[in-house]
Structure formats: C-alpha cells, structure tokens
Design an enzyme around this catalytic site. Structure first.
Site, PDB file in Angstrom:
ATOM      1  N   GLY A 198     -13.581  23.269  11.418  1.00 13.59           N
ATOM      2  CA  GLY A 198     -12.466  23.038  12.326  1.00 13.59           C
ATOM      3  C   GLY A 198     -12.028  24.326  12.999  1.00 13.59           C
ATOM      4  CB  SER A 199      -8.742  25.298  14.323  1.00 14.86           C
ATOM      5  OG  SER A 199      -8.580  24.047  14.944  1.00 14.86           O
TER       6      SER A 199
END
Lengths: 481, 489
Positions: B218-219
């Site tokens: 993810g981020s």
C-alpha cells in the site's frame, strides 16, 4: 580316511590300534573360554546400561559353567573320542546369544511393546533343556547307525511335524508365517525338529538307493538322467518344500530342506547332474510360488528396495499387504555399528522391534560388536560346519557320512539364509540364527544336532578294535572302504 | 563319497565367505552413509541425547532443555514465552524435525559442529557430558514484547531493525504457536502439531509472517517511489510543486487514479503528497520514471532477493515488464507489489541511516556453552539506495507525516519520528478487508537512529472503515520504538 594316524611298521600297516588322541582336555580348555567370554560380555552389558555389574552375574556364570561342565563330563564319559571343538563352539554361541537377549530385555522400547523382559531367563531354561537332550542323545544313542532302522518312521515323523502347524486349532499364525504350533502357553516350531528327523530319513533312504540313483540312468545332453522310479522321492520332496512354502509361507524352511536334500543326494550319488536338477527345480518352484504369493513378493521387494518398504510401512499403506520396516532398520543397525561397533549395550537395535531378539538378533551383534564381532560370529559358525564336514569325511559308514553332511550342510544353509537375509544379501526368510536367537525349539533342536554330530565323530574317531592276531599279517593288506 | 564331501565343504566355505564380504560391504564401505541416513532414528536419538544449547536474547536464554520421559530421546526442548519467540527460534521437535534458527544452527546447538570438536573432546576426557553451544541473537526482549503484545489477538507481523547496524530487534508474527507443545514425541505432541497445520487452522499460526509472507505494501511503498523520484532527479526538493493533475488519468487507459478522499493533491509538493498520501502524485511519478527506474530503486532497497538473516526471508516483489499504468499502480504499493514486513523495515532503516542499507541479521554470535565466542557476525553494508542528501530530504518528509499527517499516533515525546502509513487493498475488486501498514524510524536528539520498524495488521475482525495504517498499526510501531529507546537509556 583316517590315514595319518597309523604307525607304520615295516611295510605292513595295522590300522587304528593306536587311534586318535581323545582331546578331551583340549575341549575342557576351550570350554573355559566359551564360558568366560560370555560372562565378561554380560558384565560389560550391565556396566554399559546400568553402570553396575549385573546382579545375576554370578548365577548366570555358574549356570553356564554348570551346563557346559555337565555336557563336557557326559562327552568325556560317553563319547570320549568326539570332536573337541563342537561343544565349545556351541556353548560360546549360546552364551553370547544369552547375553544379547538379556541386553535386549533391558530395552525400554521393547518392554513398552511387550516384547522383552524375561526372555533371557527363559532362553537359559531352553538351553538347559537343550543340554539335557544333548546328554540324553549321548547316553542312549550308543551308535548313530541305530538310527538307520528308523528311516521310514523318520519320514512319517518329519511329515507329521511339518504338517502340524496346518492343523486347525493347533497351528498359530505369527507375523504372517504359519510355522508354529501352540501347546498351552508354549509355541513350538516343529520345523526345527523336522530338520533333524528329515536328515535321518534322507541318510537312510539314500544309503539304500545311492547305487540305483547313481548308476541306473540315461545320458542325455551331457547329463545323467535318473530313472523315473528313482526320481519319484525327489519330486515328492520338491513338492513338499513347495507346499510348505505355499501353506506355511515359510521360504526359509523350504529352502533349507530342499538344499539339504540336494547336498545329501549329491554326496550319495557323486553325480553333478543332481545339483543341476536341484537348482532347476528350486528355481522353478521359487519363481512359481513368488508369482502368486504376496507374502513372498513383499519379501523380495523389501530386499530389492528396503527404503521403499520402510516408507510404505511408515505411511501405513492399506494395500492389504503387511509392510515391514525391519529390513531397513537392520541395515541401519549394521551401518551404525561400523567396524568396531558401539560397544555392548550402547546400540539402538531395539528399533527393529519385535523380532530384535529372534530373527534379527544378528543386527544387534552387528551394531554393538561391529564388523569385527560379526566376522568372529560367522567364523564360529563356519567352524561348526567345518567340524561337521570333517566328521562326515572321517565317518566310516555311508549312513554316518550322509547324516553328518546333511546336518552340517543344513546348518550352513540355515546360517547363510538367516544372516544373508538380515544383512540384505538375499531376501529375508524369517529363520533364526542357530544358538544365538531367542526361541526354545531352535536352541533345543540345535543342541540335539550337535549331539548327533558328536556321536558320529566319536564313532568315526574311535580307534578301531585291535584286529585279531593274524599270523598272515605280513601277507595281508587291509583295504578300507 | 569323499570327493563330493570336499566340494560341499568348499561350497559351505563360499557361503560363509559371501556373508563375510557382504558384511564388510555393509559395515565398512556403506557404514557412514547408513549411520548418517536422515531416517535412521539414531541420528535423532543422538541429537536429543544431550541438552541442546540455548538461543539467547539480552543475555538470557529463551529456550531450555528438560529430561523427557518414556522415550529413547533423553532431552526435550522447552521454550520460555514460546509463542512470542517462535518467529525467531523456530522449533526443535523430537518428532517433527526442526525449523529456522533451531534447524540452521543445529550443529552448534547439538554440539556436533566441527568448531566444537576440541571442546567436546576435552569434556569427554574430563568426564563431562557433551553440551551444545549457544546462539546469541540481536533481538531486544522489550521490543519483541511490545510488538507481540501490540499485535495481540490481531493477525499480523512486526519487524524492527537497527538502521545503523542491520541488527534485527523484533520479529513478531501473530497468531503464533508454542513450539513447546510439540517438542516431544508423544501422541499429545502429534495432536498439537496437527492442530497447528494450515489444513486444520486456516490462520496458519506456524507461518512466520515477518519473514515469509508478502503483503501488498500500500501507501508505505510511496517512500520507495519518493526515493526514486529524488534519486533520478525527477524532483530535487521536498517543497517544490510537482507536476500532478488531480484527477489524473493513467496513461494508456481511461481510468482515473483516485485519491482516498478529498485531498489537496493537485500539483502538491512531495512533502504534502507523502503527508496526506496522494495516489495521484506518486502514481504519476512511477509512470513518469517508468518500470525500469522504479524496479532499480526497489532492488536497491532489497526487493527481488531473499534475505538470509540467517533464516531465509521471502523475496519481495516489484514486477518487471509492466506498462505505464501498471507501473503507476505498483508505485503506490498496489497491483503486483508485495513485500515482507522485514523488507519494509529495511526501507525505513535505509532512509533513517542516511541512505545506507545495512544487511539485516539476527544472530550476533555463536558461542560454546560457557560463552566463548566461536563466530561473530560482521555488520555489512548491503547497498546504498539513497544519497545522504536525498535521504535527509526523505527524512524530513517522513517526519512531517508523523507531525501533522496520517501518522500522528506514532509520536513519541522527545523523539523525532519519521514514518508512513499504508492501507493496502487486496482481494478481487478489493473485496477483502485491507491490510493496515505502518513503517517508521526513530531519531534521538544526538542524531542517531536506533530503530526502524514495519508493522502490518491483517485484521479480519475490525470494522472495515476503521482499518488504516495510522489507526491500527502506528501505535504498535510507537510502542516498539519506545521500548528500544527506553532499553538504551
């Protein structure tokens, strides 16, 4: 035969009057070793396992010494000219076997699966029984030639013994082989006794028929083919061996009987063709049976690829065949022993489980005494066989010769089949090492076997009665058979 | 009849000879092979015949040995706080072999290693029983405890390393298992073992999630993307406006890359983009740099190769041969990107260590049972993914994330913390609950950074809307960092 023992006087030879020295004192000296070595081994096991000298050392040592002493005295009295090696060899093997059985008794693993504990005292009792029979044979069988009279009774007896395990209610199927009968709380392996009785029958039969078998034959493709009526009994024996194999799934015993018969036949007829026939017939029989008997097929597979068999056994495959990891476990035991072994009491051959003290006892020898120990044991067996065949060579009567060679040849085959099976040289057959393996029938029968060999050797080596004074001695040459 | 008799004698001699030859083959030629065969139980009997050496954390053993009853194996392994340390120790079971450190350092632990030969021989002469050596780990008990307790009932993993040395400080994985329960060889052990297998427990407690499981990051992966942007000169400063339209349509598609919520992402500076976690900004950076440059940067951080610490960790993935829009998605930690928690801890540690990535390791030394050192692990530089200047730019960006961005829950009073949150969607059409990620490092006032940590929580039980890196994972990371800092005082 007894050629070197005569004292030549001039150009005449009066045979045997001086005779072979009795060698009883040699036997006694060797017996001391045969008792002392197992006693030391016993102490060694105790020290290795419990770090104390085993409490039963004195009674065990005295027991073994007593048995050996009684046997020696009886030989001294009733068979004074007997071969001096046979008794010490058997005593040593039996004593070592007792030590190893006691050692396996101490295994917690075997105790936990109810396969150990108290085997050694029972084996000592069987040994005592075996030596009692040994004494009985020497006392009551003054001359082995008496046995000739019982040729055909022996045949019937052997057949009965062999077929007993097939009698419903009497036979017991233990681990896939129907070779036991159970009487009360005892199980007896009649095949072990049949071995001796059958040798008596073969010797008696062949002594009578040897000329017919040897001479009345046609030559065919370089081989002497026997006549049909002489061939009959041989075919019968072959068929019986096969039947034993099929119904009792006992590969070892069939091989032993058939091999013994071929050996005796060959010695009796001096015809190589019999060996060829024997091998052909056993090959046909073995291949035929192996093609439809799953028990035998498994044994062969386990021999060819013991690791696969081990894995199948571990995985618990449900193909209806009992797979056994024992063959592989035995190989590991031998390998782990290496050249000098782990030392008595310090191996793990109990991993072989239930047959560790019977069929596979040699693997314990291999692990704990190493290559050196196994070679020593094999040489001991080899010496027994060698003394047996020497006895046959020395025997003066054909019956004695045949009986001696039959018994010792059979003994050699048994050792080869068992040791070869355990070491993975040939497929495993489920017989026991004579004298060392746990089992009453085996120990007792083998002591009887030794006693008969001792009786024959006594007769053979006994100085011939001094010939009546013969005024024409100068003129006469005694021609010996 | 004597001629055939002599032949029979010869035949019997040959039988005995055959046996003798076979025996020599078996007990001399093949002996070593048979003796050491893995299935030969004697090998295991030997292994458990003496107390095993210990695995040591902070100077104290986390393992032990005790006499086992009713078996031919004399000693059995015991574990202190087994579930907490299982991802570090692995297991040593009489029935089920061994794994991880227990397996890799088996020679030292059993005392069979050649390097212990001299001492063992000495012991034998003086009549002492053979003893195994010890494995001294780099782990920090307090950090491990914080990680394990922080994860609690949640499914997830924590990996913490010392950025300056590469020493692994915490390695937690939940749900875990207690290796003591199947260390023996009884039916109960077999039952415990079977219960832990993946087929009977879908949570797979024996999986070492910190080293062996890869998750979409993810981020948190945006830190790698930012590093790539700085290293490749795409942007040279945290506070220059980027060329980032919002909405941004991925090249070659008509699909727009959305941001999570209404964020100030249009032409945002790198600092702001990282602070609020703009997908558009970092997606476009990945697409602008292209697959090759992104992959090169990821590889410098350790992607694409297994790490041996000495337990093997799975290689993290950044794909090759992707088109621009796939590269854009991968650059924000979606699509094919998948990493182990250890890998993300390595990313944070490289940033904290001014751009130098140290090789992670968890065994500091091997020693004899009385602590004489046999082998010491050398610290080693693995790569230099960032120049120190760019690393410092990235540090200031990551510190903003903690000060005012998505990671405020990781703040520690008196300590500078830099980090990045992540909420990784997964499953078909994002049908499954997302993974909450958090990576961070702490920096002390003297400029040293003692710890970098990666936390992933794959929590199926939480309410979907509550799952976010900042909410679920950041407090765990904070506790781990705090534990390390406190234990240094």
């Amino acid at each position: 035969m007894s050629s070197s023992t005569n004292t030549p006087t001039h150009h005449t030879s009066t045979i045997g009057s001086i005779g072979t020295p009795s060698r009883r004192n040699t036997e006694l000296a060797l017996l001391v070793f045969a008792v002392v070595i197992p006693v030391f081994a016993y102490a060694n096991v105790g020290l290795a396992i419990n770090e104390t000298v085993p409490p039963g050392l004195l009674s065990y040592g005295l027991g073994l010494a007593l048995l050996a002493g009684v046997a020696h005295l009886v030989v001294r009295k009733f068979a004074p000219y007997a071969d001096p090696l046979l008794l010490p060899l058997a005593t040593l093997l039996n004593g070592l076997g007792l030590v190893i059985i006691w050692r396996l008794d101490q295994s917690k693993l075997l105790q936990s699966i109810n396969q150990a504990g108290g085997s050694a005292p029972r084996q000592l009792m069987y040994t005592a029984l075996g030596i009692a029979l040994f004494v009985g044979v020497l006392v009551f069988l003054k001359d082995h030639r008496v046995l000739q009279r019982y040729t055909y009774i022996s045949m019937v007896g052997a057949l009965v013994l062999l077929l007993l395990p097939l009698v419903p209610g009497l036979g017991a199927n233990i681990y896939g082989a129907k070779i036991w009968i159970s009487v009360g709380s005892f199980t007896i392996q009649p095949g072990e006794f049949a071995k001796i009785v059958l040798a008596v029958f073969f010797a008696g039969y062949l002594m009578v028929k040897r000329d017919a078998l040897a001479l009345a034959s046609r030559r065919f493709m370089g081989l002497y083919l026997p006549r049909g009526r002489d061939l009959g009994p041989i075919l019968v024996v072959w068929a019986i061996s096969i039947l034993i194999l099929v119904f009792e799934t006992d590969l070892g015993t069939s091989l032993l009987f058939f091999g013994m018969f071929v050996i005796m036949l060959y010695v009796a007829t001096e015809r190589t063709s019999w060996i060829v026939f024997g091998l052909l017939m056993s090959a046909v029989g073995a291949v035929g049976v192996a093609s439809f008997e799953p028990h035998i097929q498994t044994r062969v597979q386990a021999w060819l690829d013991p690791m696969r068999e081990y894995q199948l056994s571990r995985a618990g495959t449900s193909d209806g065949i009992v797979h056994s990891e024992q063959a592989m476990q035995a190989l590991w035991a031998f390998g782990s022993g290496g050249t000098l072994g782990t030392g008595l009491g310090q191996g793990h051959s109990e991993l072989i489980r239930f047959a560790a003290n019977s069929d596979f006892i040699l693997a314990t020898f291999g692990e704990e005494l190493g290559l050196a120990g196994i070679m020593a044991v094999l040489v001991l067996y080899g010496l027994i066989v060698e003394r047996g065949i020497r006895t046959a060579l020395a025997a003066r009567d054909p019956f004695g010769k045949l009986l001696a060679v039959g018994l010792s040849g059979g003994f050699a085959l048994q050792v080869f089949v068992v040791a070869g099976g355990v070491m993975g040289l040939i497929p495993l057959t489920g017989m026991t090492m004579p004298f060392v393996a746990y089992g009453g029938s085996s120990v007792i029968a083998n002591w009887v076997l030794i006693s008969i060999l001792i009786r024959i050797s006594d007769t053979a080596r006994r100085p011939a009665p001094a010939p009546a004074p013969n005024p024409d001695a100068e003129m006469t040459q005694v021609v010996r058979p | 009849m004597n001629k055939p008799l002599r032949r029979i004698a010869l035949f019997c001699g040959l039988l005995v000879l055959a046996l003798l030859i076979r025996d020599n083959w078996l007990q001399y030629v093949q002996a070593d092979e048979l003796r050491a065969a893995p299935a030969n139980r004697r090998v295991a009997i030997e292994r458990y015949a003496t107390p095993r050496g210990d695995i040591i954390v902070d100077g104290n053993p986390i393992t032990g040995s005790k006499k086992s009853e009713g078996s031919d194996f004399e000693y059995k392994r015991t574990y202190r706080n087994g579930p907490m340390w299982a991802p570090v120790t692995g297991y040593a079971s009489q029935a089920f072999d061994a794994s991880q450190l227990e397996k890799l350092e088996d020679g030292i632990l059993t005392g069979n290693d050649d390097r212990l030969f001299f001492r063992n021989t000495l012991d034998m002469v003086t009549g002492k029983k053979k003893q195994g050596g010890n494995v001294v780990t780099t782990l920090n008990g307090a950090a491990q405890k914080a990680a394990f307790e922080g994860l609690g009932d949640k499914k997830g993993a924590v990996a913490a390393v010392d950025p300056q040395t590469g020493a692994i400080l915490a390695l937690a994985s939940t749900p875990s298992y207690d290796p003591s329960t199947f260390a023996g060889n009884t039916d109960a052990d077999a039952k415990a073992w079977n219960k832990l297998q993946k087929k009977s427990d879908p949570d797979d407690p024996m999986l070492n999630r910190a080293l062996r499981e890869t998750y979409p990051p993810g981020s948190t992966f945006k830190v790698v993307t930012a590093a790539a942007a700085l290293e490749n000169g795409l942007y040279s400063d945290a506070d220059t406006k980027t060329d980032s339209p919002d909405p941004w349509t991925m090249p070659g598609t008509t699909t727009g890359l959305p941001n999570e919520g209404d964020l100030p992402c249009e032409n945002a500076t790198l600092r702001v983009a990282l602070e609020v976690s703009c997908n558009t900004v970092f997606g476009k950076i990945g697409s602008d740099l292209g697959n090759d440059k992104m992959l090169e940067q990821a590889k410098k951080f350790g992607f694409g190769s297994e790490q041996f610490v000495p337990v093997r960790s799975t290689a993290s993935v950044f794909s090759d041969g992707m088109n621009k829009s796939q590269t854009a998605l991968s650059s924000i930690g979606q699509y094919n990107t998948a990493t182990t928690p250890l890998q993300m801890a390595m990313v944070a540690s490289a940033v904290a260590n001014d751009g130098t990535l140290m090789k992670p390791y968890m065994v500091s030394e091997l020693s004899t049972h009385n602590l004489d050192v046999i082998e010491k692990t050398e610290q080693r530089e693995l790569s230099k993914p960032l120049s120190s200047q760019n690393a410092q730019i990235l540090q200031s960006m990551m510190e903003t994330v903690i000060k005012t961005g998505t990671g405020t829950k990781a703040q520690i009073p008196g300590v500078t913390v830099g980090g990045k949150t992540g909420t990784a969607q997964h499953g078909i059409d994002n049908s499954e609950k997302p993974y909450a990620w958090f990576i961070s490092y702490a920096r002390l006032s003297d400029g040293s950074s003692p710890v970098a940590v990666a936390v992933v929580v794959e929590d199926g039980s939480a309410n979907r809307d509550d799952i976010s890196g900042g909410g679920l994972a950041a407090p765990i990371a904070r506790d781990v960092m705090k534990a390390v800092i406190d234990s240094k005082k």
